[in-house]
Every structure is written in C-alpha cells, then in structure tokens.
Design a protein around this motif. Sequence first.
Motif, PDB file in Angstrom:
ATOM      1  N   GLY A 382     -30.680 -27.451  -6.852  1.00  0.00           N
ATOM      2  CA  GLY A 382     -30.976 -27.724  -5.255  1.00  0.00           C
ATOM      3  C   GLY A 382     -30.463 -29.108  -4.454  1.00  0.00           C
ATOM      4  O   GLY A 382     -31.392 -29.247  -3.140  1.00  0.00           O
ATOM      5  N   THR A 383     -30.044 -29.855  -5.013  1.00  0.00           N
ATOM      6  CA  THR A 383     -29.725 -31.247  -4.556  1.00  0.00           C
ATOM      7  C   THR A 383     -28.581 -31.882  -4.932  1.00  0.00           C
ATOM      8  O   THR A 383     -27.989 -31.515  -6.079  1.00  0.00           O
ATOM      9  CB  THR A 383     -30.945 -32.250  -5.021  1.00  0.00           C
ATOM     10  OG1 THR A 383     -30.865 -33.524  -4.590  1.00  0.00           O
ATOM     11  CG2 THR A 383     -31.025 -32.409  -6.587  1.00  0.00           C
ATOM     12  N   ALA A 384     -28.079 -32.749  -4.170  1.00  0.00           N
ATOM     13  CA  ALA A 384     -26.726 -33.615  -4.533  1.00  0.00           C
ATOM     14  C   ALA A 384     -27.401 -34.942  -5.301  1.00  0.00           C
ATOM     15  O   ALA A 384     -26.434 -35.587  -5.509  1.00  0.00           O
ATOM     16  CB  ALA A 384     -26.141 -33.764  -3.286  1.00  0.00           C
ATOM     17  N   LYS A 385     -28.485 -35.098  -5.286  1.00  0.00           N
ATOM     18  CA  LYS A 385     -29.103 -36.342  -6.000  1.00  0.00           C
ATOM     19  C   LYS A 385     -29.387 -36.454  -7.644  1.00  0.00           C
ATOM     20  O   LYS A 385     -30.177 -37.102  -7.861  1.00  0.00           O
ATOM     21  CB  LYS A 385     -30.473 -36.662  -5.179  1.00  0.00           C
ATOM     22  CG  LYS A 385     -30.209 -36.730  -3.733  1.00  0.00           C
ATOM     23  CD  LYS A 385     -31.528 -36.934  -2.981  1.00  0.00           C
ATOM     24  CE  LYS A 385     -31.234 -37.163  -1.580  1.00  0.00           C
ATOM     25  NZ  LYS A 385     -32.613 -37.509  -0.970  1.00  0.00           N
ATOM     26  N   GLY A 386     -28.764 -35.466  -8.261  1.00  0.00           N
ATOM     27  CA  GLY A 386     -28.895 -35.416  -9.660  1.00  0.00           C
ATOM     28  C   GLY A 386     -28.497 -36.698 -10.400  1.00  0.00           C
ATOM     29  O   GLY A 386     -28.865 -36.778 -11.577  1.00  0.00           O
ATOM     30  N   GLY A 387     -27.699 -37.459  -9.668  1.00  0.00           N
ATOM     31  CA  GLY A 387     -27.356 -38.726 -10.381  1.00  0.00           C
ATOM     32  C   GLY A 387     -28.436 -39.646 -10.777  1.00  0.00           C
ATOM     33  O   GLY A 387     -28.297 -40.542 -11.308  1.00  0.00           O
ATOM     34  N   VAL A 388     -29.626 -39.570 -10.308  1.00  0.00           N
ATOM     35  CA  VAL A 388     -30.812 -40.011 -10.556  1.00  0.00           C
ATOM     36  C   VAL A 388     -31.424 -40.178 -11.974  1.00  0.00           C
ATOM     37  O   VAL A 388     -31.673 -41.079 -12.550  1.00  0.00           O
ATOM     38  CB  VAL A 388     -32.219 -39.440  -9.848  1.00  0.00           C
ATOM     39  CG1 VAL A 388     -32.485 -38.213 -10.436  1.00  0.00           C
ATOM     40  CG2 VAL A 388     -33.416 -40.373  -9.812  1.00  0.00           C
ATOM     41  N   VAL A 389     -30.842 -39.179 -12.681  1.00  0.00           N
ATOM     42  CA  VAL A 389     -30.938 -39.049 -14.159  1.00  0.00           C
ATOM     43  C   VAL A 389     -30.179 -40.300 -14.795  1.00  0.00           C
ATOM     44  O   VAL A 389     -30.988 -40.736 -15.852  1.00  0.00           O
ATOM     45  CB  VAL A 389     -30.502 -37.682 -14.845  1.00  0.00           C
ATOM     46  CG1 VAL A 389     -29.007 -37.559 -14.803  1.00  0.00           C
ATOM     47  CG2 VAL A 389     -31.042 -37.509 -16.094  1.00  0.00           C
ATOM     48  N   LEU A 390     -29.280 -40.598 -14.312  1.00  0.00           N
ATOM     49  CA  LEU A 390     -28.510 -41.820 -14.985  1.00  0.00           C
ATOM     50  C   LEU A 390     -29.513 -43.172 -14.800  1.00  0.00           C
ATOM     51  O   LEU A 390     -29.737 -43.846 -15.714  1.00  0.00           O
ATOM     52  CB  LEU A 390     -27.287 -42.288 -14.188  1.00  0.00           C
ATOM     53  CG  LEU A 390     -25.969 -41.243 -14.754  1.00  0.00           C
ATOM     54  CD1 LEU A 390     -24.801 -41.383 -13.962  1.00  0.00           C
ATOM     55  CD2 LEU A 390     -25.694 -41.408 -16.386  1.00  0.00           C
ATOM     56  N   GLY A 391     -30.012 -43.348 -13.629  1.00  0.00           N
ATOM     57  CA  GLY A 391     -30.928 -44.478 -13.208  1.00  0.00           C
ATOM     58  C   GLY A 391     -32.160 -44.514 -13.892  1.00  0.00           C
ATOM     59  O   GLY A 391     -32.593 -45.641 -14.657  1.00  0.00           O
ATOM     60  N   ILE A 392     -32.654 -43.393 -14.354  1.00  0.00           N
ATOM     61  CA  ILE A 392     -34.041 -43.287 -15.010  1.00  0.00           C
ATOM     62  C   ILE A 392     -33.656 -43.641 -16.332  1.00  0.00           C
ATOM     63  O   ILE A 392     -34.434 -44.298 -16.921  1.00  0.00           O
ATOM     64  CB  ILE A 392     -34.637 -41.950 -14.894  1.00  0.00           C
ATOM     65  CG1 ILE A 392     -35.034 -41.642 -13.581  1.00  0.00           C
ATOM     66  CG2 ILE A 392     -35.724 -41.743 -15.934  1.00  0.00           C
ATOM     67  CD1 ILE A 392     -35.842 -40.188 -13.040  1.00  0.00           C
ATOM     68  N   ALA A 393     -32.468 -43.040 -17.010  1.00  0.00           N
ATOM     69  CA  ALA A 393     -32.534 -43.354 -18.493  1.00  0.00           C
ATOM     70  C   ALA A 393     -32.166 -44.597 -18.850  1.00  0.00           C
ATOM     71  O   ALA A 393     -32.343 -45.240 -19.826  1.00  0.00           O
ATOM     72  CB  ALA A 393     -31.301 -42.434 -18.988  1.00  0.00           C
ATOM     73  N   ASP A 394     -31.334 -45.314 -17.935  1.00  0.00           N
ATOM     74  CA  ASP A 394     -30.554 -46.628 -17.960  1.00  0.00           C
ATOM     75  C   ASP A 394     -31.926 -47.625 -17.743  1.00  0.00           C
ATOM     76  O   ASP A 394     -31.967 -48.398 -18.591  1.00  0.00           O
ATOM     77  CB  ASP A 394     -29.571 -46.813 -16.956  1.00  0.00           C
ATOM     78  CG  ASP A 394     -29.056 -48.087 -17.016  1.00  0.00           C
ATOM     79  OD1 ASP A 394     -28.994 -48.591 -18.271  1.00  0.00           O
ATOM     80  OD2 ASP A 394     -29.027 -48.892 -15.876  1.00  0.00           O
ATOM     81  N   GLN A 395     -32.709 -47.484 -16.872  1.00  0.00           N
ATOM     82  CA  GLN A 395     -33.727 -48.390 -16.450  1.00  0.00           C
ATOM     83  C   GLN A 395     -35.067 -48.416 -17.258  1.00  0.00           C
ATOM     84  O   GLN A 395     -35.682 -49.219 -17.556  1.00  0.00           O
ATOM     85  CB  GLN A 395     -34.043 -48.465 -14.885  1.00  0.00           C
ATOM     86  CG  GLN A 395     -32.873 -48.810 -14.091  1.00  0.00           C
ATOM     87  CD  GLN A 395     -33.184 -48.620 -12.510  1.00  0.00           C
ATOM     88  OE1 GLN A 395     -34.289 -49.192 -11.990  1.00  0.00           O
ATOM     89  NE2 GLN A 395     -32.274 -48.094 -11.776  1.00  0.00           N
ATOM     90  N   LEU A 396     -35.339 -47.097 -17.394  1.00  0.00           N
ATOM     91  CA  LEU A 396     -36.755 -46.934 -18.199  1.00  0.00           C
ATOM     92  C   LEU A 396     -36.450 -46.721 -19.747  1.00  0.00           C
ATOM     93  O   LEU A 396     -37.445 -46.637 -20.514  1.00  0.00           O
ATOM     94  CB  LEU A 396     -37.521 -45.809 -17.663  1.00  0.00           C
ATOM     95  CG  LEU A 396     -37.648 -45.979 -16.122  1.00  0.00           C
ATOM     96  CD1 LEU A 396     -38.528 -44.523 -15.651  1.00  0.00           C
ATOM     97  CD2 LEU A 396     -38.611 -47.139 -15.840  1.00  0.00           C
ATOM     98  N   GLN A 397     -35.488 -46.312 -20.209  1.00  0.00           N
ATOM     99  CA  GLN A 397     -34.982 -46.181 -21.501  1.00  0.00           C
ATOM    100  C   GLN A 397     -35.893 -44.814 -21.954  1.00  0.00           C
ATOM    101  O   GLN A 397     -36.362 -45.037 -23.232  1.00  0.00           O
ATOM    102  CB  GLN A 397     -35.064 -47.326 -22.348  1.00  0.00           C
ATOM    103  CG  GLN A 397     -34.008 -48.467 -21.995  1.00  0.00           C
ATOM    104  CD  GLN A 397     -32.803 -47.878 -22.445  1.00  0.00           C
ATOM    105  OE1 GLN A 397     -32.139 -47.573 -23.490  1.00  0.00           O
ATOM    106  NE2 GLN A 397     -31.803 -47.887 -21.483  1.00  0.00           N
ATOM    107  N   ILE A 398     -36.269 -43.950 -21.227  1.00  0.00           N
ATOM    108  CA  ILE A 398     -36.996 -42.724 -21.767  1.00  0.00           C
ATOM    109  C   ILE A 398     -36.131 -41.614 -21.843  1.00  0.00           C
ATOM    110  O   ILE A 398     -35.325 -41.452 -20.696  1.00  0.00           O
ATOM    111  CB  ILE A 398     -38.013 -42.613 -20.635  1.00  0.00           C
ATOM    112  CG1 ILE A 398     -39.058 -43.817 -20.753  1.00  0.00           C
ATOM    113  CG2 ILE A 398     -38.869 -41.355 -21.212  1.00  0.00           C
ATOM    114  CD1 ILE A 398     -40.094 -43.524 -19.421  1.00  0.00           C
ATOM    115  N   PRO A 399     -36.179 -40.794 -22.984  1.00  0.00           N
ATOM    116  CA  PRO A 399     -35.142 -39.639 -22.820  1.00  0.00           C
ATOM    117  C   PRO A 399     -35.761 -38.748 -22.262  1.00  0.00           C
ATOM    118  O   PRO A 399     -36.570 -38.200 -21.738  1.00  0.00           O
ATOM    119  CB  PRO A 399     -35.208 -39.263 -24.462  1.00  0.00           C
ATOM    120  CG  PRO A 399     -36.658 -39.954 -25.067  1.00  0.00           C
ATOM    121  CD  PRO A 399     -36.936 -40.980 -24.200  1.00  0.00           C
TER     122      PRO A 399
END
Length: 428
Positions: A382-399
Amino acid sequence: MDPGVNFNPNELIELAAIIGGVGITGIAGYFAVRRARASRRRQIEQAGEGPSQALAQPEAEPEEAPAAAPPQPAPRSQPQPKPVPAPSPPPEKIGQIIPFPVPAPAPVVEKPTAPAPAEPIRKKKDGAALAPGLAKTRSGWISRLGEVFAGRKEIDPSVVDEIEKILLTADIGVRTSQKLLEELRQSLSRKELREPESVWTFLRQRSAQILSLEARDIDFGSARPFVLLVIGVNGSGKTTTIGKLAAKLVADGKKVLLAAGDTFRAAATEQLEIWANRVGATLVRGKEGADPSSVIFEAVKRGASEGFDVVIADTAGRLHTKTDLMQELQKVRRVLGKAAAGAPHETWLVIDSTSGQNAIAQAQIFTEAMQVSGIVLTKLDGTAKGGVVLGIADQLQIPVRFIGIGEKVDDLRQFDAEEFVEALYQSN
C-alpha cells in the motif's frame, strides 16, 4: 603200488594227453590275451591319446613268460608315435572323470571415481509472485529513474544530480542514498557506467548486496518452547503479523501458544483470540490492565509444562519517543529470561513501511533499548515508500525476516534479498 590195483596202459596215456592239452591251452590263451592288450594300447596311442589319457585298466598280474617266448616286436607298418602334448580340452571318454568347468573370473573393472560435487548453483529467484505487492514502490522511484534514463544512450555527470533528487525522496534514507551516489560518480569518472543499462545493473547489484546481510537461519526447533518476542509502535501490524505467523507454524505441525501481552488495548486481546481460534493455536490472556510481564511469564511457563513448540508474545504498541514505555519493554525482556533459559530467543521489530524514513528513526531507538534480531516490514503493498528497507538494512545491519504484501496469510512472506530485488527492478 598196491598189488591189488591193475593199471591199464591205455588209460595212463589218455590221462597224460588230457593234462598236456590243458597246459598247452592255458599257455596259448595267455599269449592271446597279451597280444590283444598290446594291440589295444597301440590303437589308443595311434588315435592321439597319451598314456596318461588311456582308459583306466585293472592292474595286471605279474607276467612270467617262458624263456622260449620271444618278445613281440611292433609292426614296421605302425611306427611308434612321438610323444605329443595332450590336446586341450581332452576328448570325453567313457569312464573318464572330466572336471567341472570353472568359469574364468570376471575382469575387475574399476569404477570411475566420481568427481567432487561442484558448488551448488543458486537458481535465480522468481520475483513474479512478489511483484504485485511491490507495484507501488516500483511505480515510485524506480519508474522515475526510468524516465531519467529514457532516450539516453550515454549517462553524463549532469544526470547524477537528477538521480540524487530521486533517491533522496525515495525514503531510502540520506545516508544510504549518498553512499549509492558516491559509488555511482566514481564509476562514471572511470567510464565504467556510461549506458543506462549499466546503471540499472549497478543499482540492482548494490541493492542486493545491502539487503543480503549475514544472519543465521531461524530455527524454531532450537529450543522448546522457542520464545519469540514481537515489539513495535502502535498500528504497525504486530497482532496481524503474529496471527499470520502462527498460521504458518501450525501448518508446519508446530504446537503454538500466543501470549496476549498487549493488556492496554482491549481490542488487541480479542483480535489475537480470533487469530488463535482460526489457526488452531492456544491463547494465554490476562485481565484488562494487568501487568504484561506477568501474562507473558505465565504463558512461557505453561508452554514449557505442556510441551508447546513455540510461544509468541505480543506487546503493547508504544511510541519510540516515550522513555517509560521503552523501560517497561526492557522489563518484559528480563522477565522472559527468568521464565525460560535464553528467552527471548528472537526479538522482532514490526515496522509499518508507509511511515517512510520515520521507520528508520523508530528502528534506531528500538534497537538501542532492545536486542532486536530481526525486522518485519508490513504494508508494502500500500505504499511507494518500500525503499525504506534498504535504509534499515544498510544503517542498522539488522536482517529483514518477513515482509507483508497483503491481507492473506500467504501475503506474509519470508524475506529473500534476491527475490525482492528482482521484483523491485522487474520492469527494467
């Protein structure tokens, strides 16, 4: 002589003749037998049979030939044959024991040594099933990048400014966007990326690398019960995620118990109860307003005593900016450690992907207060903001463990980086 006995001379002569005839007949018979044996032996030798192959004869008695009898020489027409080797195989003869033919041993054929197994080739993931759930995300920044590249045969440094604007507004996060742009500029300066297709390939590869974090596989059988703690802000989709996950585990044959630790929102317990009844899980609930730590403690103890495989603990949604609520969450974690050794075995943070870059800020604060081991990203469809998954994985290093792309149980999908990237860039 007895004078009373009268001898007739004629009778004496007759008796002598009889005795002499018997002796002569015996001698003649003896020589006849001998000649027959010699003749038989010569016939056998002339037929090519060696002495060792002749028919077995009974042992002859010792012969005492009279001196007057000369030895019988072999006929000149039949010279003595030279010794010849025994033919192979010898002809079958009556009375001769022929050994049973022993088959020649089969030649030993050495089996070829099997080559060492090659490294398994990882098949390309099929993102077709995931693509519909990422349609809005793909129609956002991915489509905008496609418009920038459309009609261009070469990429020059001036286009990088347009790419930067798109990435910064794609909710990837400032830090991750700048990293991608810097790598892109360096590649352009070395004339490695001049064509649009090269840029697309670069973005796909870097996205997959960012999302492919090394993390151990989830083993729900590593502890009994396996305790999973689910946390997140209000409205992120924690309860729905727990219900869908429970359905998957029950379908896999697991005995699942749900702990209604969200005691502050009445509807949360009822919602979790509906899921438990629907999927065949057991629910442990407390009174409204009860201490969530005590409810979860009781659930884990019951799970251990009744042989449950998995205990999933729900928690109250809380704002990540409220310190007292975060401290209460830490208390839940400490209580779980007392209820079962090593609990919680996994702590998953549920994030609503529609919150965009704000999700990164949420994740940062939650990970400071709790030992978050995985991310569940919901509402991607429901969103066009799915790119946030890249930021979370890159910055927090949480799978990322699971993603939600719809309302059905099957729409909670285990995350696969290659599959996600393929679906995200599918139209390019």
